[in-house]
Design a protein around this motif. Sequence first.
Motif, short mmCIF file in Angstrom:
data_model
loop_
_atom_site.label_atom_id
_atom_site.label_comp_id
_atom_site.label_asym_id
_atom_site.label_seq_id
_atom_site.Cartn_x
_atom_site.Cartn_y
_atom_site.Cartn_z
N GLY A 16 -4.40 -7.73 8.52
CA GLY A 16 -4.36 -8.54 7.50
C GLY A 16 -4.17 -7.80 6.01
N LYS A 17 -3.50 -6.48 6.22
CA LYS A 17 -3.16 -5.89 4.85
C LYS A 17 -1.76 -5.51 4.97
N LEU A 18 -1.11 -5.50 3.77
CA LEU A 18 0.03 -5.13 3.55
C LEU A 18 0.20 -3.66 3.35
N TRP A 19 0.61 -2.88 4.27
CA TRP A 19 0.95 -1.17 4.00
C TRP A 19 2.18 -0.62 3.32
N LEU A 20 1.87 0.04 2.50
CA LEU A 20 3.13 0.70 1.81
C LEU A 20 3.33 1.67 2.37
N SER A 21 4.92 2.28 2.20
CA SER A 21 5.32 3.57 2.97
C SER A 21 4.78 4.77 1.92
N ALA A 22 4.57 4.39 0.89
CA ALA A 22 3.95 5.63 -0.01
C ALA A 22 2.19 5.52 -0.01
N ASN A 23 1.61 6.58 -0.53
CA ASN A 23 0.28 6.42 -0.49
C ASN A 23 0.01 5.95 -2.04
N ALA A 24 -1.22 5.80 -2.19
CA ALA A 24 -1.64 4.84 -3.50
C ALA A 24 -1.23 5.49 -4.67
N ALA A 25 -1.41 7.04 -4.53
CA ALA A 25 -1.21 7.92 -5.78
C ALA A 25 0.21 7.69 -6.10
N ASN A 26 1.16 7.40 -5.30
CA ASN A 26 2.59 7.51 -5.66
C ASN A 26 2.96 6.06 -5.60
N ALA A 27 2.20 5.03 -5.48
CA ALA A 27 2.82 3.65 -5.33
C ALA A 27 3.13 3.11 -6.55
N GLY A 28 2.45 3.70 -7.60
CA GLY A 28 3.07 3.18 -8.99
C GLY A 28 4.57 3.80 -9.49
N VAL A 84 -2.95 -5.20 -0.78
CA VAL A 84 -1.78 -4.20 -0.74
C VAL A 84 -2.32 -2.82 -0.70
N VAL A 85 -2.12 -1.92 0.22
CA VAL A 85 -2.69 -0.65 0.35
C VAL A 85 -1.83 0.47 0.51
N GLY A 86 -1.90 1.68 -0.26
CA GLY A 86 -1.13 2.69 -0.02
C GLY A 86 -1.18 3.11 1.68
N ALA A 87 -0.31 3.99 1.98
CA ALA A 87 -0.24 4.48 3.31
C ALA A 87 -1.45 5.15 3.55
N ASP A 88 -2.15 5.52 2.54
CA ASP A 88 -3.48 6.37 2.77
C ASP A 88 -4.90 5.24 2.78
N GLY A 89 -4.51 3.98 2.70
CA GLY A 89 -5.45 3.01 2.93
C GLY A 89 -6.10 2.64 1.76
#
Length: 89
Positions: A62-74, A13-18
């Motif tokens: 092969g990755k699940l990309w979130l709509s938010a970047n990793a810093a905001n994923a929390g 699982v990765v943020g929108a920023d990878g």
Amino acid sequence: MVDASQIKEHMEVVGADGVHVGKVDHLDGDRIKLTRKDEAHGQSMDHHHYLPLADVASVDGGKLWLSANAANAGQLLQEKDGSPIEDGM
């Protein structure tokens, strides 16, 4: 919304920023249950956290990309009961 059948166990699982956020344990209804431990990335949670399927932007490479970047994923993470987690990631 992403096709849930594309989401696989242990998918990254990765943020929108990878940037790495976690790994998929499995789907639990309309939420993704994350693994508690991800030793390769130094993550060890005392219990599982969940992500709403609605917050997934895509499954690609092969990755699940979130709509938010990793810093905001929390801010997207939830406890088992659906409440927000207290301290982010």
